[in-house]
Motif scaffolding. Structure first.
Motif, mmCIF file in Angstrom:
data_model
loop_
_atom_site.group_PDB
_atom_site.id
_atom_site.type_symbol
_atom_site.label_atom_id
_atom_site.label_comp_id
_atom_site.label_asym_id
_atom_site.label_seq_id
_atom_site.Cartn_x
_atom_site.Cartn_y
_atom_site.Cartn_z
ATOM 1 N N LEU A 28 -2.476 -46.834 -23.187
ATOM 2 C CA LEU A 28 -3.372 -47.014 -24.316
ATOM 3 C C LEU A 28 -4.580 -46.084 -24.234
ATOM 4 O O LEU A 28 -5.034 -45.552 -25.246
ATOM 5 C CB LEU A 28 -3.838 -48.470 -24.384
ATOM 6 C CG LEU A 28 -2.807 -49.490 -24.871
ATOM 7 C CD1 LEU A 28 -3.351 -50.898 -24.715
ATOM 8 C CD2 LEU A 28 -2.435 -49.218 -26.323
ATOM 9 N N VAL A 29 -5.121 -45.888 -23.036
ATOM 10 C CA VAL A 29 -6.273 -44.999 -22.874
ATOM 11 C C VAL A 29 -5.947 -43.592 -23.343
ATOM 12 O O VAL A 29 -6.673 -42.994 -24.140
ATOM 13 C CB VAL A 29 -6.742 -44.991 -21.404
ATOM 14 C CG1 VAL A 29 -7.639 -43.781 -21.133
ATOM 15 C CG2 VAL A 29 -7.508 -46.262 -21.077
ATOM 16 N N VAL A 30 -4.846 -43.040 -22.847
ATOM 17 C CA VAL A 30 -4.471 -41.675 -23.211
ATOM 18 C C VAL A 30 -4.217 -41.566 -24.713
ATOM 19 O O VAL A 30 -4.655 -40.625 -25.376
ATOM 20 C CB VAL A 30 -3.232 -41.220 -22.412
ATOM 21 C CG1 VAL A 30 -2.764 -39.845 -22.868
ATOM 22 C CG2 VAL A 30 -3.545 -41.207 -20.918
ATOM 23 N N ALA A 35 -6.358 -39.951 -30.109
ATOM 24 C CA ALA A 35 -6.520 -40.270 -31.528
ATOM 25 C C ALA A 35 -7.957 -40.157 -31.991
ATOM 26 O O ALA A 35 -8.226 -39.661 -33.093
ATOM 27 C CB ALA A 35 -6.001 -41.686 -31.801
ATOM 28 N N GLY A 36 -8.909 -40.608 -31.156
ATOM 29 C CA GLY A 36 -10.286 -40.673 -31.642
ATOM 30 C C GLY A 36 -11.357 -40.286 -30.660
ATOM 31 O O GLY A 36 -12.537 -40.585 -30.887
ATOM 32 N N GLY A 37 -11.008 -39.659 -29.544
ATOM 33 C CA GLY A 37 -12.020 -39.223 -28.596
ATOM 34 C C GLY A 37 -12.248 -40.217 -27.468
ATOM 35 O O GLY A 37 -11.654 -41.299 -27.423
ATOM 36 N N ARG A 38 -13.135 -39.842 -26.557
ATOM 37 C CA ARG A 38 -13.355 -40.646 -25.361
ATOM 38 C C ARG A 38 -13.901 -42.031 -25.664
ATOM 39 O O ARG A 38 -13.659 -42.974 -24.902
ATOM 40 C CB ARG A 38 -14.322 -39.915 -24.429
ATOM 41 C CG ARG A 38 -13.745 -38.633 -23.832
ATOM 42 C CD ARG A 38 -14.771 -37.902 -22.998
ATOM 43 N NE ARG A 38 -14.214 -36.660 -22.449
ATOM 44 C CZ ARG A 38 -14.924 -35.759 -21.797
ATOM 45 N NH1 ARG A 38 -16.235 -35.937 -21.637
ATOM 46 N NH2 ARG A 38 -14.354 -34.670 -21.326
ATOM 47 N N ARG A 39 -14.638 -42.170 -26.742
ATOM 48 C CA ARG A 39 -15.183 -43.481 -27.071
ATOM 49 C C ARG A 39 -14.079 -44.519 -27.214
ATOM 50 O O ARG A 39 -14.252 -45.684 -26.831
ATOM 51 C CB ARG A 39 -15.988 -43.386 -28.365
ATOM 52 C CG ARG A 39 -16.676 -44.695 -28.753
ATOM 53 C CD ARG A 39 -17.495 -44.499 -30.019
ATOM 54 N NE ARG A 39 -18.135 -45.734 -30.415
ATOM 55 C CZ ARG A 39 -18.887 -45.861 -31.495
ATOM 56 N NH1 ARG A 39 -19.099 -44.798 -32.280
ATOM 57 N NH2 ARG A 39 -19.445 -47.007 -31.799
ATOM 58 N N VAL A 187 -11.732 -39.221 -19.083
ATOM 59 C CA VAL A 187 -12.386 -37.909 -19.007
ATOM 60 C C VAL A 187 -11.357 -36.786 -19.095
ATOM 61 O O VAL A 187 -11.549 -35.811 -19.825
ATOM 62 C CB VAL A 187 -13.204 -37.795 -17.703
ATOM 63 C CG1 VAL A 187 -13.733 -36.377 -17.521
ATOM 64 C CG2 VAL A 187 -14.362 -38.793 -17.719
ATOM 65 N N LEU A 188 -10.259 -36.927 -18.352
ATOM 66 C CA LEU A 188 -9.223 -35.891 -18.386
ATOM 67 C C LEU A 188 -8.615 -35.766 -19.779
ATOM 68 O O LEU A 188 -8.400 -34.657 -20.280
ATOM 69 C CB LEU A 188 -8.131 -36.219 -17.368
ATOM 70 C CG LEU A 188 -8.484 -36.066 -15.891
ATOM 71 C CD1 LEU A 188 -7.340 -36.546 -15.009
ATOM 72 C CD2 LEU A 188 -8.833 -34.613 -15.567
ATOM 73 N N SER A 189 -8.344 -36.902 -20.400
ATOM 74 C CA SER A 189 -7.772 -36.876 -21.745
ATOM 75 C C SER A 189 -8.759 -36.309 -22.747
ATOM 76 O O SER A 189 -8.386 -35.572 -23.662
ATOM 77 C CB SER A 189 -7.359 -38.289 -22.163
ATOM 78 O OG SER A 189 -6.417 -38.826 -21.271
ATOM 79 N N GLY A 190 -10.058 -36.636 -22.559
ATOM 80 C CA GLY A 190 -11.073 -36.105 -23.459
ATOM 81 C C GLY A 190 -11.223 -34.598 -23.345
ATOM 82 O O GLY A 190 -11.476 -33.916 -24.333
ATOM 83 N N ALA A 191 -11.048 -34.074 -22.124
ATOM 84 C CA ALA A 191 -11.155 -32.629 -21.931
ATOM 85 C C ALA A 191 -10.049 -31.886 -22.669
ATOM 86 O O ALA A 191 -10.222 -30.729 -23.078
ATOM 87 C CB ALA A 191 -11.096 -32.294 -20.440
ATOM 88 N N ARG A 197 -5.051 -33.482 -30.221
ATOM 89 C CA ARG A 197 -5.188 -33.910 -31.610
ATOM 90 C C ARG A 197 -4.429 -33.034 -32.592
ATOM 91 O O ARG A 197 -4.478 -33.280 -33.791
ATOM 92 C CB ARG A 197 -6.676 -33.941 -31.996
ATOM 93 C CG ARG A 197 -7.429 -35.068 -31.341
ATOM 94 C CD ARG A 197 -8.897 -35.031 -31.683
ATOM 95 N NE ARG A 197 -9.637 -35.903 -30.778
ATOM 96 C CZ ARG A 197 -10.948 -35.860 -30.623
ATOM 97 N NH1 ARG A 197 -11.660 -35.007 -31.305
ATOM 98 N NH2 ARG A 197 -11.541 -36.688 -29.782
ATOM 99 N N THR A 198 -3.740 -31.991 -32.111
ATOM 100 C CA THR A 198 -2.908 -31.239 -33.024
ATOM 101 C C THR A 198 -1.767 -32.129 -33.499
ATOM 102 O O THR A 198 -1.335 -33.045 -32.795
ATOM 103 C CB THR A 198 -2.330 -29.984 -32.346
ATOM 104 O OG1 THR A 198 -1.524 -30.380 -31.241
ATOM 105 C CG2 THR A 198 -3.443 -29.070 -31.873
#
Length: 223
Positions: A28-30, A35-39, A187-191, A197-198
């Motif tokens: 779910l985190v990844v 989908a919507g950023g680190r938040r 953090v890794l997913s946000g980077a 998001r493509t």
């Protein structure tokens, strides 16, 4: 019952392999960060941690023990968790089927679609498919998480003492461990958010996430 520093450390060592095993929370985190950023990832973490405290409280009050003592009640909780994981997985697979497969990192069409998708997300933690609710239900409806506090946690408590406060202390340590683990993935997913998001990558990620969640649900059902 009471708990000491050595016991808390022993409990954390015992639950570390369980925590770091890929499961619904990590999936779910990844997916939500993509989908919507680190938040979105922080909301999933908060929901997951809340679920840990729910299990610890129920175990301390003896309610979770009642569930495991009744095979019918246990299967009810188990099937609710299976239904949630499978339902969420099928919803992601359906979303992937509707998502266009073209797009490059930074494509204006992807940026616009991402903004529209974010506007559609519920704003309150208790509404719809908010990531907090997904993280919470993904943990609360998991009988294995309940079993941690019914079978493992009591091994690190001292008999003949009040149980609620020590159990919540163990849950706090567990929550901290869970937060560190999932925060690293956030953090890794946000980077990699721009790539994630493509349209093509999001569709692939939704398919993989949906398949993993359905698989986790099926595994839980037959375990």
């Amino acid at each position: 019952m009471s708990v000491h520093g050595a016991a808390l450390l022993g409990f954390l060592v015992a639950v570390a392999p369980i925590t770091t095993t890929p499961g619904a929370s990590l999936t779910l985190v990844v997916s939500r960060v993509a989908a919507g950023g680190r938040r979105q990832g922080w909301w999933v973490i908060l929901g997951t941690v809340t679920g840990l405290y729910v299990h610890a409280t129920l175990a301390a009050l003896g309610l979770a023990a009642l569930v495991l003592a009744s095979s019918r009640a246990f299967w009810t909780v188990k099937l609710l968790g299976v239904a949630y994981l499978v339902g969420l997985g099928l919803w992601l697979l359906w979303s992937a089927a509707r998502r266009p497969g073209r797009g490059r990192p930074g494509d204006p069409r992807d940026v616009t679609a991402s903004r529209v998708e974010r506007r559609r997300l519920p704003r309150l933690p208790w509404r719809g498919h908010h990531p907090y609710l997904q993280g919470l239900l993904g943990n609360v409806l998991n009988p294995k998480a309940a079993a941690v506090y019914l079978t493992l946690a009591p091994q690190f408590l001292t008999p003949d003492r009040p149980v609620l406060a020590p159990m919540l202390l163990l849950a706090t340590g567990h929550a901290a461990l869970h937060t560190v683990w999932l925060a690293g993935w956030t953090v890794l997913s946000g980077a990699a958010a721009t790539l994630l998001r493509t349209a093509a990558v999001r569709r692939l990620l939704d398919r993989l996430t949906g398949a993993v969640l359905v698989g986790l649900g099926v595994r839980s059902a037959v375990a």
